[in-house]
Design a protein around this motif. Structure first.
Motif, PDB file in Angstrom:
ATOM      1  N   GLU A   7       3.411 -21.861  45.375  1.00 50.40           N
ATOM      2  CA  GLU A   7       2.972 -21.975  43.851  1.00 50.40           C
ATOM      3  C   GLU A   7       1.827 -22.541  43.276  1.00 50.40           C
ATOM      4  N   THR A   8       2.107 -24.054  43.342  1.00 50.50           N
ATOM      5  CA  THR A   8       1.246 -24.767  42.695  1.00 50.50           C
ATOM      6  C   THR A   8      -0.354 -25.081  43.651  1.00 50.50           C
ATOM      7  N   GLY A   9      -0.756 -24.075  44.903  1.00 50.53           N
ATOM      8  CA  GLY A   9      -1.394 -24.439  45.414  1.00 50.53           C
ATOM      9  C   GLY A   9      -2.493 -24.973  45.443  1.00 50.53           C
ATOM     10  N   LEU A  23       8.445 -23.782  49.104  1.00 45.71           N
ATOM     11  CA  LEU A  23       7.780 -23.624  48.267  1.00 45.71           C
ATOM     12  C   LEU A  23       7.256 -23.607  46.859  1.00 45.71           C
ATOM     13  N   GLU A  24       8.547 -25.066  46.164  1.00 46.27           N
ATOM     14  CA  GLU A  24       7.232 -25.057  45.306  1.00 46.27           C
ATOM     15  C   GLU A  24       5.875 -25.617  44.983  1.00 46.27           C
ATOM     16  N   GLN A  25       5.514 -26.364  46.588  1.00 48.14           N
ATOM     17  CA  GLN A  25       3.683 -26.090  46.541  1.00 48.14           C
ATOM     18  C   GLN A  25       3.059 -24.804  46.770  1.00 48.14           C
TER      19      GLN A  25
END
Lengths: 274, 267
Positions: free
Chosen positions: A247-249, A243-245
């Protein structure tokens, strides 16, 4: 119709009572005899319920706490771990949530650092237990001739030990110590006392997979159940990092440089070699 | 600790001989420009080239293609296909359904675990026979060591001949590949198992492995070649489940769970 009688799921774990006039909606669900929603739900902790599912009985307080410690210790192997890395590779491209977890399961399933290593190591704990000589014999036995070929590749190191590390990692030692304070009679307690001797026998430092395996045997799980639980326990970290990545892209996610040794654009002989 | 290789030496650019892409420019596949040298390649040929690094003749590709075609059963009761159907029933995505169904095909009683085991056994048995050991002894020892031989016997229709063997042999004969040493060996093993107390017939996995070995694949290559074997049977299971009402594929009432565990008790 005979088919209706035949199409039955046999279970020693789960039982349901149907809602009146609705055979497809459960009114009550029982796990190993306990009513899950009217009894277990507000009384049991999550590790207690997990233990009940897999072992069929309520755990003692000590056992439930040890299981909880284990789930915390391996809930997030961190973004460098292949299983979490795989989940992030799915998450960063916007793949479905299930794809991220399937990726984590596949990359976390193997015989090198994965759940199959835990399976193999649990077999060793079951066979060798707390006998250093038995470990010596098992780890240095020649591979069996004519053994059925398996889909798993060679691990290249003894299960439960770190193939590259120079010493036993601090988190591994901390997890072992935390578990030993609750599991004081079996493999974990012995491992806490004899870790360095066992490392000398194997030629490698103890890995987290070795601690997980010893603990799961102490908790009474079979190697097959231990393999499943290891896969499952490590998913939270994979999910969070995916999920974090997402958002990070992709622009901020490593893509790595590549060096194609037989690139036809730079190596005119490459085609001939093939 | 022992002196050993460190991961440090593996950091930096990913060294490969398998290939890679140069976005906006070109792609390399095992030393060839994919868009120049390989663009007209049949997909199966490319897939096998990816696995083996070798190209295959049209006859070999026909036989290997038939190995996939002849066992493509769109039957949602089959355990791997059922995964695709249930995913469709629950309105999951087609890719998730098919990927999970293919992963499920790596089963112990059918599919990929059998493929690799029988290919390996055929290769070992051939080597032992060429070294002078009687085949009966090889088979007996294998049964003693591993309790069974994958590729012989079947989880369904145990006493019937495998319906896929005759059509597969027809195709292999048509392309002149039905009489290789591994196919002959696979049938010789079947005779030993039928005549002995085991009464096990050869199943499709043994013939498929034998044909692939005769074509020159190693056991590991047979295993990877086999990955999409059941794939063509799966999309129909998914599609039809999606066409039924949601959750209406193989619905089970509460009473379908036959419980035989602990008596009711209180926490």
């Amino acid at each position: 119709m005979s088919d209706e009688i035949k199409d039955v799921i046999h279970s020693r774990i789960w039982e349901e009572e149907a809602t009146e006039n609705d055979p497809f909606t459960a009114h009550a669900c029982f796990c190993n005899g306990y009513n899950v929603y009217s009894d277990v739900l507000e009384k049991a902790s999550y590790p207690e319920y997990l233990y009940l599912l897999f072992r069929g009985e309520r755990p003692s307080t000590q056992v439930a706490r040890a299981l909880e410690i284990l789930t915390i210790a391996i809930a997030n192997p961190g973004p460098r771990d292949p299983s979490v890395h795989a989940a992030m590779a799915a998450g960063v491209g916007g793949s479905p949530a299930a794809a991220a977890l399937m990726a984590a399961l596949a990359a976390g399933a193997g015989v090198s650092g994965g759940a199959r290593e835990v399976f193999l190591c649990m077999q060793l704990w079951a066979d060798c237990g707390c006998k250093l000589e038995a470990w010596q014999k098992a780890l240095h036995a020649p591979s069996a001739i004519g053994k059925k070929m398996e889909v798993w590749p060679e691990a290249g190191h003894p299960p439960g030990f770190a193939p590259y590390a120079k010493c036993c990692a601090t988190p591994v030692q901390q997890t072992l110590a935390a578990l030993a304070s609750h599991l004081n009679n079996g493999n974990i307690a012995w491992l806490q006392q004899h870790r360095e001797s066992l490392e000398l026998v194997s030629g490698h430092p103890l890995a987290m997979t070795g601690v997980i395996s010893a603990a799961l045997i102490d908790l009474g799980f079979t190697p097959k159940a231990g393999e499943m639980l290891t896969l499952y326990f490590r998913l939270p970290g994979a999910a969070a990092h995916a999920l974090e990545q997402g958002e990070t892209g992709i622009r901020n996610f490593p893509f790595f440089a590549i060096d194609i040794l037989n690139d036809p654009a730079t190596n005119v002989d490459a085609g001939a070699k093939q | 600790m022992n002196e050993r290789e460190t991961l440090d030496s593996w950091t930096g650019p990913l060294r490969t001989t398998m290939g890679g892409c140069f976005p906006g420019a070109r792609a390399v596949y095992r030393g060839h420009d994919l868009h120049a040298r390989l663009r007209d390649t049949d997909w199966l040929d490319l897939y096998l080239f990816g696995i083996t690094g070798r190209r295959h003749t049209p006859s070999q590709l026909k036989v290997l293609n038939a190995i996939w075609v002849i066992t493509s059963y769109p039957d949602p009761r089959l355990w791997n296909n059922r995964v695709a159907a249930l995913a469709g029933s629950a309105r999951s995505t087609g890719s998730l359904a098919l990927a999970a169904a293919l992963a499920t095909s790596e089963a112990a009683i059918y599919g990929r675990q059998i493929d690799i085991a029988i290919a390996d056994f055929l290769e070992r048995a051939q080597r032992q026979c060429e070294a002078g050991t009687n085949l009966e002894i090889v088979v007996h020892e294998e049964l003693k060591r591993n309790r069974g031989i994958g590729g012989y016997g079947r989880p369904v229709a145990r006493s019937e001949p495998d319906e896929r063997i005759a059509p597969m042999l027809d195709v292999a004969s048509q392309w002149g590949l039905a009489n290789g040493k591994y196919v002959r060996l696979a049938f010789a093993i079947e005779q030993i198992l039928i005549n002995g107390r085991w009464r096990m017939r050869m199943n499709y996995a043994a013939l498929a492995a034998a044909l692939a070995l005769d074509i020159g694949l190693s056991p590991q290559e047979c295993y990877l070649f086999g990955f999409p074997t059941f794939l063509a049977g799966m999309p129909p299971c998914y599609i039809e489940a999606v066409q039924r009402p949601p959750q209406a594929t193989m619905p089970l009432p509460c009473s379908s769970i036959h419980f035989s565990g602990a008596d009711r008790r209180s926490w």
